[in-house]
Design a protein around this motif. Structure first.
Motif, short mmCIF file in Angstrom:
data_model
loop_
_atom_site.label_atom_id
_atom_site.label_comp_id
_atom_site.label_asym_id
_atom_site.label_seq_id
_atom_site.Cartn_x
_atom_site.Cartn_y
_atom_site.Cartn_z
N VAL A 249 -2.26 -12.40 -3.08
CA VAL A 249 -3.29 -13.38 -3.43
C VAL A 249 -2.63 -14.67 -3.90
CG1 VAL A 249 -5.20 -13.90 -4.99
CG2 VAL A 249 -5.02 -11.63 -3.98
N ARG A 250 -1.64 -14.52 -4.78
CA ARG A 250 -0.99 -15.73 -5.32
C ARG A 250 -0.25 -16.48 -4.23
NH1 ARG A 250 2.94 -14.87 -9.50
NH2 ARG A 250 3.13 -12.72 -8.82
N ALA A 251 0.38 -15.74 -3.33
CA ALA A 251 1.13 -16.40 -2.25
C ALA A 251 0.18 -17.21 -1.38
CB ALA A 251 1.87 -15.35 -1.42
N VAL A 252 -0.95 -16.60 -1.01
CA VAL A 252 -1.91 -17.30 -0.16
C VAL A 252 -2.45 -18.53 -0.86
CG1 VAL A 252 -4.20 -17.09 0.85
CG2 VAL A 252 -2.54 -15.29 1.20
N GLY A 253 -2.65 -18.42 -2.18
CA GLY A 253 -3.21 -19.54 -2.92
C GLY A 253 -2.21 -20.64 -3.19
N ASP A 254 -0.96 -20.26 -3.39
CA ASP A 254 0.04 -21.26 -3.75
C ASP A 254 0.67 -21.92 -2.54
OD1 ASP A 254 0.08 -21.58 -6.45
OD2 ASP A 254 1.17 -19.72 -6.80
N SER A 255 0.96 -21.11 -1.54
CA SER A 255 1.68 -21.66 -0.41
C SER A 255 1.33 -20.86 0.84
CB SER A 255 3.17 -21.59 -0.70
OG SER A 255 3.88 -21.77 0.48
N PRO A 256 0.26 -21.29 1.52
CA PRO A 256 -0.20 -20.54 2.68
C PRO A 256 0.88 -20.38 3.75
CG PRO A 256 -1.80 -22.21 2.06
CD PRO A 256 -0.59 -22.43 1.21
N ALA B 168 3.06 -17.58 2.84
CA ALA B 168 2.34 -16.32 3.01
C ALA B 168 2.31 -15.93 4.48
CB ALA B 168 0.92 -16.46 2.47
N LYS B 169 2.09 -16.94 5.32
CA LYS B 169 2.05 -16.68 6.76
C LYS B 169 3.41 -16.15 7.22
CE LYS B 169 -0.77 -19.55 9.21
NZ LYS B 169 -1.02 -20.89 9.72
N ALA B 170 4.48 -16.75 6.67
CA ALA B 170 5.82 -16.30 7.05
C ALA B 170 6.07 -14.86 6.59
CB ALA B 170 6.86 -17.24 6.44
N MET B 171 5.40 -14.49 5.47
CA MET B 171 5.55 -13.11 5.01
C MET B 171 4.76 -12.14 5.87
SD MET B 171 5.10 -13.67 0.92
CE MET B 171 4.82 -11.99 0.44
N GLY B 172 3.96 -12.66 6.76
CA GLY B 172 3.17 -11.79 7.62
C GLY B 172 1.84 -11.40 7.04
N ILE B 173 1.35 -12.19 6.04
CA ILE B 173 0.05 -11.89 5.43
C ILE B 173 -1.03 -12.65 6.18
CG2 ILE B 173 -1.26 -11.93 3.28
CD1 ILE B 173 1.38 -12.25 1.82
N SER B 174 -2.15 -12.01 6.39
CA SER B 174 -3.28 -12.71 7.00
C SER B 174 -4.01 -13.51 5.93
CB SER B 174 -4.25 -11.72 7.65
OG SER B 174 -5.50 -12.35 7.80
#
Lengths: 315, 357
Positions: A180-187, A190-196
């Motif tokens: 959640v924090r990754a998506v909120g702080d730096s999309p 997050a995308k690079a981490m493979g999170i949708s």
């Protein structure tokens, strides 16, 4: 009569009682908004969610009282409130993530939509009395009736007290909290981490709206314990402002909610000791407090501590 | 292929609001069908009550007038990228200010002078109210959407405090109200109609707003800053002054709506001034996509819906949901339709759709 016995002590006691009673909706909505905003989206529509939650809690509690008994039916109402909030949250989450759509505009739409739907569906429930949630009489030791009634705590409030540190632990120490924090702080990261990004935001918004819906249940099933169309009077929106004040920290949301619950109790507390000259102005205290707090907390020059990096940015 | 930009833009300006309202009507029709009414019969009654006769048109236009003005309170700041929803508050403060002037000057001065004073009071009251929101935004970074909504509640509290206390007319017992304005100060009607002059105010304000935004340097600067605030700063545009000015203009329009409501409809100030014209104005602004000329059209359409609600409420013909609900649903469906229309590919290639330019 009771106020005469206590004299001026009635005012702080009234404010304390009001704080314990009135802060629960603020708490739930602000925790929900905190979760939502941590994922990088704003949900102004929680005002509508709050009303919808209040209506569905009251309605379900009333309709199921003969089937499951008046002890259990309010709890069914609480669950129903959460799920109705979640449905509104899903609509918001989907709309707000469409390309070129502004989440603030969708939020305003959802305020109107949620409250309109709540008024329509809730029309039959304005008159009848629905079974209320049980209260825990913490103040049984006291012989002063005001103290005793002030300390009638709602179990929902206690649940909220528990959720606040839990949510903080969730953000800090769990894998999902990190997502959640990754998506909120730096999309991008997050995308690079493979999170949708879409899924994480959708789930955060839905979970946040679930909490806000329960906040509505606090209003209609505990205090003031009725269903009317004016029941929320901007509390959902104040809770959104409160998250900024709490620097997106769930535990600070708790303190801020107590403060707001207290501010809301000022008007009725003064009225209870017979001062009602400035009744309307005292009742505006929470709005003025919110505004003052935002003026003090916000700054155009620096980003606020704890603010999610991608908050309010269009993707 | 060459694209005819102005033609397309005009088409968009007209089509999107109508499409949004159609979506709303279809959703409402579904609800009516669920409640056991014939949706087409309902549509027909709405049409009849809103636009079916000259009398219905007059009712519609009376309601459209304040909507045009309150819509500008959202539409103008939107060109700068600000989402302001303090319309109701600005309307209330404007109405209060004009009543204070009207009651205090009374008949001491010639009526036209006092009326101008009342209009100026409304303009200044509403304008300064929303300008404060803009100032908080610019100097303190306070979210203008939240602060403007909070200011609505504060404005309503001030109104209630004044009409229950200092301004209260003890002779008027129906509901706590101020004293009545002198009859010479009432806003007249357009010749041979029941429509008050407020409609003219609304039309003129919308046209002025359009010219200001589209045809002047000030409007160009505002649109530039709304498009990219950093670029505007680098280009040396006075962003702060622009913010304050455009918020003042938006608020003054809503304040004028308050004056119109007070001087033409209510004749005194009480809680009825909070009649949701402000909130409906937000919707008009969004549906018309912050274009002041489209605002006129949408205000008339929504005015018709408001009017039909009032009339049809009195004679319920169909087994159907109550009409106040129709209004609520129409508003919500409309507002939900906005995000959809914002995503249309056909229009998204041109500037107008991007967050108010």
């Amino acid at each position: 009569m009771a106020a005469e016995a206590l004299g001026w002590w009635g005012v702080p006691l009234g404010i304390l009682a009001g704080t314990l009673r009135g802060s629960a909706p603020f708490l739930f909505v602000s925790l929900g908004e905190c979760l939502t905003e941590k994922s990088g989206k704003i949900n102004l529509g929680l005002e509508g969610t709050l009303l919808m939650g209040a209506m569905s809690a009251y309605g379900v509690s009333y309709l199921t009282q003969d089937i499951v008994g008046p002890g259990l039916s309010p709890w069914l109402g609480v669950v129903a409130a959460g799920f109705s909030g979640m449905v509104l949250g899903a609509i918001h989450g989907w709309l707000a993530q469409q390309p070129r759509v502004n989440d603030v505009a969708v939020g305003i739409a959802m305020i109107i939509f949620g409250s309109g739907l709540a008024f329509f569906l809730g029309k039959p429930f304005i008159q009848p009395q629905a079974p209320q949630l049980v209260t825990l009489n913490v103040g049984g030791w006291s012989s002063v009736p005001q103290i005793e009634s002030a300390l009638k705590l709602s179990p929902l409030f206690l649940i909220g007290l528990a959720i606040a540190p839990l949510l903080q632990w969730f953000f800090r120490s769990t894998r999902w909290g990190l997502y959640v924090r990754a998506v909120g702080d730096s999309p991008e990261a997050a995308k690079a981490m493979g999170i949708s990004i879409f899924q994480v935001r959708m789930l955060s918004i839905m979970a946040g709206s679930f909490l806000a819906g329960i906040g509505g249940a606090c209003l209609s099933l505990y205090y003031p314990g009725v269903w009317t169309e004016r029941i929320s009077s901007g509390q959902g929106l104040m809770a959104v402002a409160l998250v900024i004040f709490a620097h997106w920290n769930p535990v600070q949301c708790l303190w801020a909610s107590l403060l707001f619950g207290g501010a809301q109790a000022i008007g009725p507390a003064f009225q209870s000791v017979g001062i009602d000259t400035y009744y309307y102005l005292f009742n505006a205290a929470p709005y003025i407090l919110t505004l003052l707090i935002m003026i003090i907390t916000c700054s155009p020059k620096r980003t606020l501590i704890g603010a999610p990096g991608a908050l309010g940015q269009e993707d | 292929m060459l694209v005819n930009q102005p033609w397309r833009r005009a088409l968009e300006t007209i089509c999107l609001p109508i499409a949004a309202l159609l979506v709303a009507l279809v959703i409402f029709g579904l609800f009516c069908a669920l409640a056991g009414a014939n949706p087409f019969g309902v549509y027909q009654s709405i049409y009849k009550a809103a636009f079916g006769s000259w009398s219905a048109w007059q009712n519609t236009l009376i309601r459209a007038a304040p909507l045009m003005l309150t819509a500008l309170c959202t539409a103008l700041p939107a060109r700068l990228g600000l989402v302001i929803i303090g319309n109701e508050g600005a309307l209330v403060i404007g109405g209060l200010a004009s009543v204070l002037i009207g009651l205090n000057l009374g008949t001491a001065l010639p009526a036209p002078v006092v009326q101008i004073g009342m209009a100026l009071g409304g303009i200044l009251g509403g304008g300064l109210w929303i300008m404060a929101v803009g100032a908080l935004r610019h100097y303190r970074g306070v979210n203008e959407t939240i602060s403007s909504l909070l200011m609505n509640y504060i404005a309503i509290a001030i109104l209630n405090h004044l009409v229950e206390g200092p301004l209260r007319d003890p002779d008027f017992v129906t509901k706590p109200s101020s004293a009545e304005l002198a009859e010479t100060l009432w806003l007249g009607n357009l010749p041979a109609t029941r429509i008050h002059l407020g409609l003219l105010y609304g039309l003129i304000a919308c046209v002025i707003a359009y010219i200001l935004i589209q045809r002047t340097t000030f409007g160009f600067a505002a649109r530039t800053a709304g498009g990219n605030i950093r670029a505007a700063r680098i280009a040396g545009l006075p962003v702060g002054k622009l913010t304050l000015a455009i918020c003042f203009l938006g608020g003054s329009a809503a304040g004028l709506a308050g004056m119109v409501e007070v001087a033409a409809v209510q004749k005194r100030v009480n809680e009825s001034l909070v009649s949701n014209y402000g909130y409906a104005g937000i919707l008009v602004a969004f549906v018309s996509r912050h274009n002041p000329l489209a605002t006129i059209l949408v205000a008339v359409l929504l005015g018709g819906i408001l009017a039909s609600g009032g009339i049809l409420h009195d004679r319920i013909i169909y087994p159907m949901p109550p009409f106040w609900f129709f209004r609520a649903l129409c508003f919500s469906a409309c507002s939900l339709a906005i995000p959809f229309t914002a995503g249309f590919r056909f229009f998204s290639s041109i500037g107008w759709s991007t967050s108010g330019q």
